[in-house]
Write an enzyme that holds these catalytic residues in place. Structure first.
Site, mmCIF file in Angstrom:
data_model
loop_
_atom_site.group_PDB
_atom_site.id
_atom_site.type_symbol
_atom_site.label_atom_id
_atom_site.label_comp_id
_atom_site.label_asym_id
_atom_site.label_seq_id
_atom_site.Cartn_x
_atom_site.Cartn_y
_atom_site.Cartn_z
ATOM 1 C CG HIS A 1 50.782 17.675 12.107
ATOM 2 N ND1 HIS A 1 51.897 16.990 11.677
ATOM 3 C CD2 HIS A 1 49.966 17.796 11.033
ATOM 4 C CE1 HIS A 1 51.750 16.700 10.395
ATOM 5 N NE2 HIS A 1 50.587 17.184 9.977
ATOM 6 C CG HIS B 1 52.924 12.504 17.501
ATOM 7 N ND1 HIS B 1 54.252 12.783 17.677
ATOM 8 C CD2 HIS B 1 52.568 13.073 16.325
ATOM 9 C CE1 HIS B 1 54.685 13.498 16.651
ATOM 10 N NE2 HIS B 1 53.682 13.673 15.812
#
Length: 174
Positions: free
Chosen positions: A110, A149
């Site tokens: 992303h 993440h």
């Protein structure tokens, strides 16, 4: 090996702090929204609009196509090569806010795509570059807040995205 351990230790410390601060709950809704802006639909809409408005010879459209043709395979190679567990698998008693689309966390796809598109759009629309980079940085931040993440995953995503965009622009503009 010691460097990787040090980076991981820093990542876990920063990640844990961020996910335990009092304002975390208030950030989650906003971060879900920001993260969704980088799911890919926006990029397709921009490409379709550019094609419809300018045709296939538009410089931005060509740069976006080339950049994605490079970035996605490199991103997948890095993910499958490093095989870094996501925070939920790496940390005991931690559950991410959202379910990630794949198994591994390094680098953040992303964040990579967001910085790549921000760099490309910013090259053609330089007045928007600060806003575009702010959006891309918020995408990376949101991926950490949502628990999918570690900070270094998003940092590498930023490096990959910007590098790919610059390479694509250099290649097409030479």
């Amino acid at each position: 090996m010691k460097l990787i351990y040090s980076i991981h230790k820093y990542d876990v410390t920063l990640f844990t702090w961020l996910n335990n601060v009092m304002i975390h709950a208030g950030l989650v809704r906003l971060c879900r929204t920001i993260s969704r802006t980088a799911d890919g639909v926006l990029y397709v809409l921009v490409a379709v609009w550019l094609y419809w408005d300018q045709g296939i010879h538009d410089g931005l459209l060509q740069a976006m196509i080339l950049a994605f043709l490079i970035e996605r395979p490199v991103y997948l190679l890095l993910k499958k090569g490093f095989k870094r567990d996501r925070p939920q698998q790496a940390l005991q008693n931690f559950c991410s806010v959202i379910k990630p689309a794949d198994q591994f966390s390094f680098p953040s796809g992303h964040t990579s795509a967001a910085f790549m598109v921000a760099t490309l759009l910013g090259y053609f629309l330089p007045d928007l570059l600060p806003i575009l980079y702010l959006w891309a940085a918020l995408v990376g931040f949101s991926r950490v807040v949502l628990g999918v993440h570690f900070p270094s995953d998003t940092l590498m995503g930023m490096v990959l995205g910007v590098s790919t965009a610059i390479f694509s622009l250099d290649y097409l503009l030479l």
